[in-house]
Design a protein around this motif. Sequence first.
Motif, PDB file in Angstrom:
ATOM      1  N   LYS A   1       0.982  -1.121   0.068  1.00 31.45           N
ATOM      2  CA  LYS A   1      -0.169  -0.321  -0.361  1.00 31.45           C
ATOM      3  C   LYS A   1       0.518   1.258  -0.140  1.00 31.45           C
ATOM      4  O   LYS A   1       0.442   2.269   0.058  1.00 31.45           O
ATOM      5  CB  LYS A   1      -0.513  -0.373   1.217  1.00 31.45           C
ATOM      6  N   GLY A   2       2.222   0.601   0.006  1.00 30.71           N
ATOM      7  CA  GLY A   2       2.552   2.005  -0.165  1.00 30.71           C
ATOM      8  C   GLY A   2       3.875   2.621   0.788  1.00 30.71           C
ATOM      9  O   GLY A   2       4.397   3.498   0.911  1.00 30.71           O
ATOM     10  N   TYR A   3       3.683   2.274   2.375  1.00 29.13           N
ATOM     11  CA  TYR A   3       4.141   2.764   3.553  1.00 29.13           C
ATOM     12  C   TYR A   3       5.537   1.901   3.885  1.00 29.13           C
ATOM     13  O   TYR A   3       5.898   0.845   2.904  1.00 29.13           O
ATOM     14  CB  TYR A   3       3.100   1.798   4.863  1.00 29.13           C
ATOM     15  N   LYS A   4       6.122   2.685   4.112  1.00 26.87           N
ATOM     16  CA  LYS A   4       7.597   2.451   4.440  1.00 26.87           C
ATOM     17  C   LYS A   4       7.621   2.112   5.956  1.00 26.87           C
ATOM     18  O   LYS A   4       6.682   2.803   7.086  1.00 26.87           O
ATOM     19  CB  LYS A   4       8.641   3.767   4.296  1.00 26.87           C
ATOM     20  N   VAL A   5       7.810   0.588   5.883  1.00 22.00           N
ATOM     21  CA  VAL A   5       7.210   0.556   7.393  1.00 22.00           C
ATOM     22  C   VAL A   5       8.520  -0.102   8.010  1.00 22.00           C
ATOM     23  O   VAL A   5       9.595  -0.192   7.558  1.00 22.00           O
ATOM     24  CB  VAL A   5       6.242  -1.318   7.247  1.00 22.00           C
ATOM     25  N   ARG A   6       7.966   0.676   9.845  1.00 19.87           N
ATOM     26  CA  ARG A   6       9.032   0.011  10.598  1.00 19.87           C
ATOM     27  C   ARG A   6       9.104  -1.176  11.401  1.00 19.87           C
ATOM     28  O   ARG A   6       7.943  -0.519  12.296  1.00 19.87           O
ATOM     29  CB  ARG A   6      10.054   1.039  11.620  1.00 19.87           C
ATOM     30  N   TYR A   7       9.396  -2.574  10.956  1.00 23.41           N
ATOM     31  CA  TYR A   7       8.821  -3.891  12.098  1.00 23.41           C
ATOM     32  C   TYR A   7       9.615  -4.661  13.010  1.00 23.41           C
ATOM     33  O   TYR A   7      10.716  -4.338  13.093  1.00 23.41           O
ATOM     34  CB  TYR A   7       8.284  -5.070  10.474  1.00 23.41           C
ATOM     35  N   VAL A   8       9.004  -3.591  13.991  1.00 31.03           N
ATOM     36  CA  VAL A   8       9.705  -4.494  15.429  1.00 31.03           C
ATOM     37  C   VAL A   8       9.023  -5.590  15.622  1.00 31.03           C
ATOM     38  O   VAL A   8       8.437  -5.564  15.995  1.00 31.03           O
ATOM     39  CB  VAL A   8       9.881  -3.657  16.557  1.00 31.03           C
ATOM     40  N   ARG A   9      10.237  -6.722  15.894  1.00 32.41           N
ATOM     41  CA  ARG A   9       9.991  -8.228  17.032  1.00 32.41           C
ATOM     42  C   ARG A   9      10.148  -8.360  17.984  1.00 32.41           C
ATOM     43  O   ARG A   9      11.973  -8.557  17.600  1.00 32.41           O
ATOM     44  CB  ARG A   9       9.729  -9.851  15.776  1.00 32.41           C
ATOM     45  N   ASN A  10      10.490  -8.137  19.092  1.00 27.66           N
ATOM     46  CA  ASN A  10      11.228  -8.513  20.148  1.00 27.66           C
ATOM     47  C   ASN A  10      11.509  -9.658  20.308  1.00 27.66           C
ATOM     48  O   ASN A  10      10.534 -11.603  19.696  1.00 27.66           O
ATOM     49  CB  ASN A  10      10.970  -8.450  21.748  1.00 27.66           C
ATOM     50  N   ILE A  41      13.670  -4.516  12.632  1.00 28.05           N
ATOM     51  CA  ILE A  41      14.635  -4.652  13.958  1.00 28.05           C
ATOM     52  C   ILE A  41      14.480  -5.996  15.205  1.00 28.05           C
ATOM     53  O   ILE A  41      12.808  -6.041  15.355  1.00 28.05           O
ATOM     54  CB  ILE A  41      14.270  -2.689  14.516  1.00 28.05           C
ATOM     55  N   GLU A  42      14.619  -6.430  15.686  1.00 31.25           N
ATOM     56  CA  GLU A  42      14.716  -7.770  16.200  1.00 31.25           C
ATOM     57  C   GLU A  42      15.481  -7.829  17.564  1.00 31.25           C
ATOM     58  O   GLU A  42      16.511  -7.953  17.827  1.00 31.25           O
ATOM     59  CB  GLU A  42      14.761  -8.945  15.696  1.00 31.25           C
TER      60      GLU A  42
END
Length: 496
Positions: free
Chosen positions: A58-67, A121-122
């Motif tokens: 959908k065009g988002y720049k996603v910052r995906y954080v999963r710990n 980021i993990e």
Amino acid sequence: MPLKVYNSYSRQKEIFTAITPGHAGMYVCGPTVSGESHLGHARPYITFDFIYRYLVFKGYKVRYVRNITDAGHFEEEGRVAEDKVTKKALLEKLEPMELVQKYTNLFHWAMLQFNCIEPGIEPTATGHIVEQLNMIEKIIAEGYGYEVNGSVYFDVKKYAATHDYGKLSGRIIDDLLETTRELDGQEEKRDKADFALWKSAAPEHIMRWKSPWGDGYPGWHIECSAMATKYLGARFDIHGGGMDLLFPHHESEIAQSTICNHHSPARYWIHNNMITVNGRKMGKSYNNQIKLTEMFSGNHPLLTQPFDPMTIRFFILQSHYRSPIDFSSEALQASEKAMKRLWEAYEVLKKLAIGNGVPAIDMELDKKIVQLVNELEEFMDDDFSTAKVLANLFELAPIINSIKDGHIPTGAVSTDTLQLLKSSFKIYLEDILGLKSSTANDNSALDGVLQLLIDIRKEAKAKKDYATSDKVRNQLLSLGIALKDEKDGSSTWNFE
RNA sequence: GGUCCUGUGGCCGAGUGGCUAGGCAAAGCUCUGCAAAAGCUUCUACACCAGUUCGAAUCUGGUCGGGACCUCCA
């Protein structure tokens, strides 16, 4: 078309709007690496993988954080009690980092099998003890945390007086205060609804850190609050996890973050439903979990055969993420066949030669295809309805096969529509749903050898020497390679 | 006990009041040296009882069943 997501917090679908236009911050509760992941664990990671993929689409720049939860009260499962002699040997001793590393590696391997894109980021809980301690101190300073015997608890009653504790999970605070449970450290709490921010470590605890209140380890909820705040800010877009985390984990996270940051953390709370076995949630307490390695190997009493990771991913995609899925070997088998059929139609489509600028003869069919394709985005926009996306792709599959077989004449469909079909299959099947061929057959040497065998068989067939032609085909089949005779006289092959 | 979710054809599963989702299985047919694959066709279900409505799988109430959370939990 706007994306609508079901927000657990409001209990309704809402139009997704990012805090910072064009950017999306997503925090997903990751695994506790004290043991091996089972099938149930696979669901959230696959769910948030397609959510991530779709946000990118959908065009988002996603910052995906999963710990990675690698701190807490850990014990290695199945470890026999050591005697005093072996306990003294340094190498025999349980090294916490070794345990955590082992299961982290295994988790990463499983995610790779499922074709899950790794988060940007993990963060690990143990790598953020300082942030957690800072947060706890801030909560104490705000007057919502109190220390007892080296442990620190969050004052839920005080928080609930001015905040809506229980809104996310539909809990009523008075009910919570009444629950009577035998829990470790329960008597230290001022109130039964309070939860630990920091726990004092008993001597046998293998993981421990120094703190202003003595040696201990962080409470379960504080790590997510600390790491989400650090990498996504006091307020971010999406917080996700399994439904079973609604209470107390996410409810507590909201309370902690709200006190610490003076702002509730996430705008959209997204929760996936559970995987059940015979109607029962798969989990430790029911003793019904099937480990991922067992799924892949088929080595489990509930399994009739091994299952490819892509079959499992497909199985999960076939139902909506907020519905429970009941596991059964039969259901997986159905998914395996379905996925194979759909994927083969996709392979056919990829090889289809498409010309330029030729209009459609069969306008009705052309229109139907365009409609089925256009609906794909509508379905994903409607709270990620992957099951409906697959249903439309399945409706398109016979059309693709018929074009190839000639049941649908060349030119019936416009070249523009064929191009649209081709690109849409790629986008939805591969990019968004994250499926891939389970057996990549890109080995050119093998391809050459098989072409040779196909040629020999063809010659035998021409001479009506069916004994030889069947021998080639049957022997290959026993090696797991299937030959298919096509309409035009050629043959194709694929791994069974 | 409290809070919430849920009950769809042989099986799995979508379903936003009216327009038979889809998949697997089964049967028949077409194609084929035979297969396999593919295509076409068939199988019209919504736990039960009342109600609202011109019309309900979909809304409301009740009955019965299943589940999740309330404790570590994906």
